[in-house]
Motif scaffolding. Structure first.
Motif, short mmCIF file in Angstrom:
data_model
loop_
_atom_site.label_atom_id
_atom_site.label_comp_id
_atom_site.label_asym_id
_atom_site.label_seq_id
_atom_site.Cartn_x
_atom_site.Cartn_y
_atom_site.Cartn_z
N ALA A 25 1.01 -1.17 -0.03
CA ALA A 25 0.06 0.05 0.05
C ALA A 25 1.02 1.29 0.05
CB ALA A 25 -0.90 -0.02 1.17
N LEU A 26 0.37 2.27 -0.60
CA LEU A 26 0.98 3.73 -0.45
C LEU A 26 1.33 4.34 0.89
CD1 LEU A 26 2.06 6.46 -1.99
CD2 LEU A 26 -0.16 6.83 -2.29
N PRO A 27 0.38 4.14 1.83
CA PRO A 27 0.69 4.89 3.23
C PRO A 27 1.62 3.95 3.83
CG PRO A 27 -1.75 4.85 2.79
CD PRO A 27 -1.03 3.92 1.53
N PRO A 28 2.39 4.47 4.79
CA PRO A 28 3.37 3.43 5.38
C PRO A 28 2.57 2.47 6.55
CG PRO A 28 4.09 5.92 5.67
CD PRO A 28 2.88 5.72 4.87
N TYR A 47 19.27 0.71 10.90
CA TYR A 47 19.39 0.96 12.14
C TYR A 47 17.84 1.05 12.71
CZ TYR A 47 18.70 6.23 11.30
OH TYR A 47 18.20 7.42 10.95
N ALA A 48 16.72 1.16 12.22
CA ALA A 48 15.38 1.19 12.68
C ALA A 48 14.77 0.08 12.23
CB ALA A 48 14.77 2.47 12.14
N GLY A 49 15.34 -0.82 11.46
CA GLY A 49 14.54 -2.14 11.25
C GLY A 49 13.37 -1.91 10.33
N LEU A 50 13.72 -1.29 9.10
CA LEU A 50 12.49 -1.00 8.01
C LEU A 50 12.49 -2.02 6.93
CD1 LEU A 50 12.96 2.79 7.87
CD2 LEU A 50 11.54 1.54 9.54
N SER A 51 11.31 -2.53 6.59
CA SER A 51 11.19 -3.04 5.29
C SER A 51 10.54 -2.26 4.47
CB SER A 51 10.56 -4.34 5.47
OG SER A 51 10.96 -5.28 6.41
N GLU A 52 10.55 -2.41 3.14
CA GLU A 52 9.71 -1.94 2.18
C GLU A 52 8.25 -1.52 2.63
OE1 GLU A 52 11.76 -4.06 1.58
OE2 GLU A 52 12.83 -3.97 -0.38
N GLY A 53 7.75 -0.28 2.56
CA GLY A 53 6.44 -0.21 2.87
C GLY A 53 6.25 0.37 4.30
N ASP A 54 7.11 0.08 5.38
CA ASP A 54 7.01 0.45 6.80
C ASP A 54 6.77 1.88 7.13
OD1 ASP A 54 7.13 -2.10 7.43
OD2 ASP A 54 9.19 -2.07 8.23
N ALA A 55 7.52 2.84 6.41
CA ALA A 55 7.89 4.13 7.14
C ALA A 55 8.41 5.11 6.18
CB ALA A 55 8.83 4.12 8.44
N ALA A 69 11.84 19.70 4.69
CA ALA A 69 11.79 18.50 5.45
C ALA A 69 10.51 18.60 6.21
CB ALA A 69 12.82 18.41 6.62
N ILE A 70 9.93 19.81 6.57
CA ILE A 70 8.68 19.98 7.09
C ILE A 70 7.40 19.90 6.17
CG2 ILE A 70 6.96 21.71 8.09
CD1 ILE A 70 9.60 22.64 9.91
N ARG A 71 7.76 20.22 4.91
CA ARG A 71 6.83 19.92 3.68
C ARG A 71 6.80 18.49 3.67
NH1 ARG A 71 7.27 18.27 -1.37
NH2 ARG A 71 9.55 17.79 -1.31
N SER A 72 7.55 17.63 3.81
CA SER A 72 7.45 16.41 3.43
C SER A 72 6.72 15.60 4.89
CB SER A 72 8.93 15.64 3.45
OG SER A 72 9.45 15.90 2.01
N LEU A 73 7.00 16.14 6.07
CA LEU A 73 6.42 15.67 7.17
C LEU A 73 4.87 16.08 7.23
CD1 LEU A 73 9.17 16.53 9.97
CD2 LEU A 73 8.52 14.25 9.03
N VAL A 74 4.52 17.25 6.90
CA VAL A 74 3.28 17.33 6.81
C VAL A 74 2.29 16.35 5.78
CG1 VAL A 74 1.47 19.28 6.05
CG2 VAL A 74 3.43 19.91 7.53
N ILE A 75 3.01 16.27 4.76
CA ILE A 75 2.35 15.18 3.57
C ILE A 75 2.55 13.84 4.28
CG2 ILE A 75 2.66 14.16 1.59
CD1 ILE A 75 4.08 16.78 0.42
N SER A 76 3.28 13.70 5.13
CA SER A 76 3.26 12.20 5.59
C SER A 76 2.46 11.98 6.51
CB SER A 76 4.75 12.23 6.25
OG SER A 76 4.81 10.86 6.97
#
Ligand code: ZN
Length: 194
Positions: A25-28, A47-55, A69-76
């Motif tokens: 899915a698109l959302p993490p 270092y944070a244990g991510l797989s594709e699609g996690d975060a 960076a804030i632009r991306s976080l707001v979209i996030s």
């Protein structure tokens, strides 16, 4: 083999065992985001244990809370539902080794790669450079625990960031691979109880 060929060969192998990742899915899936430095020694997936699609992983020089960076976080959060954000700066960050003034001076004299010596960066290449660097805030770091607190605080106080999002502040130690929590930052980033 050139880097270009290496990257294409590595991608060939990756795609060959891509499996069902095309169904992600698109959302993490784990509803969080990491803002961290572009430093080549840091691998947030590891270092944070991510797989594709996690975060979401947002990276820039220093892992700074820049407008972009804030632009991306707001979209996030607004469009893709993240609920917790980690700001991760690190030890031995290149952003500690220069100031705006130094960067502007280096770029004004040359566009070649500078050398890092015991007294900081110095130009070894030819000119001309450009005065355009004077118009950029390079977001350098004088103290990396301070910069984590500053960035978490800036994100926390941003009018587009809701109070329910938890923001945590860390320093990644490049000598050990450990994440060290900066308590003052995490405290500044505390979410309001829902
Ligand atoms: Zn760095």
């Amino acid at each position: 083999m050139s880097v270009y060929d290496e990257v294409l060969a590595a991608n060939e192998q990756y795609a060959a065992s891509f499996g069902d990742k095309g169904e992600l899915a698109l959302p993490p899936a784990r509803h969080f985001a990491i803002l961290t430095c572009m430093d080549a020694r840091l691998d947030p997936a590891k270092y944070a244990g991510l797989s594709e699609g996690d975060a979401h992983v947002i990276r820039n020089a220093g892992g700074r809370a820049s407008d972009d960076a804030i632009r991306s976080l707001v979209i996030s959060y607004k469009l893709l539902g993240t609920r917790e954000w980690f700001v991760v700066h690190h030890t031995n960050c290149g952003m500690e080794f220069f100031t705006d003034e130094v960067m502007r001076g280096l770029l004004a004299s040359s566009l070649e790669t500078a050398e890092l010596g015991p007294d900081g960066f110095r130009d070894v290449g030819q000119g001309p450079g450009s005065a355009e660097a004077a118009y950029i805030d390079w977001l350098t770091i004088a103290d990396n625990a301070r910069s984590v607190v500053d960035d978490v605080t800036r994100i926390r106080n941003h009018p587009l960031v809701p109070a329910r999002i938890a923001i945590y502040g860390f320093i990644y130690d490049v000598a050990t691979g450990r994440l060290i929590e900066i308590e003052e930052a995490t405290k500044a980033g505390l979410a309001e109880a829902a």
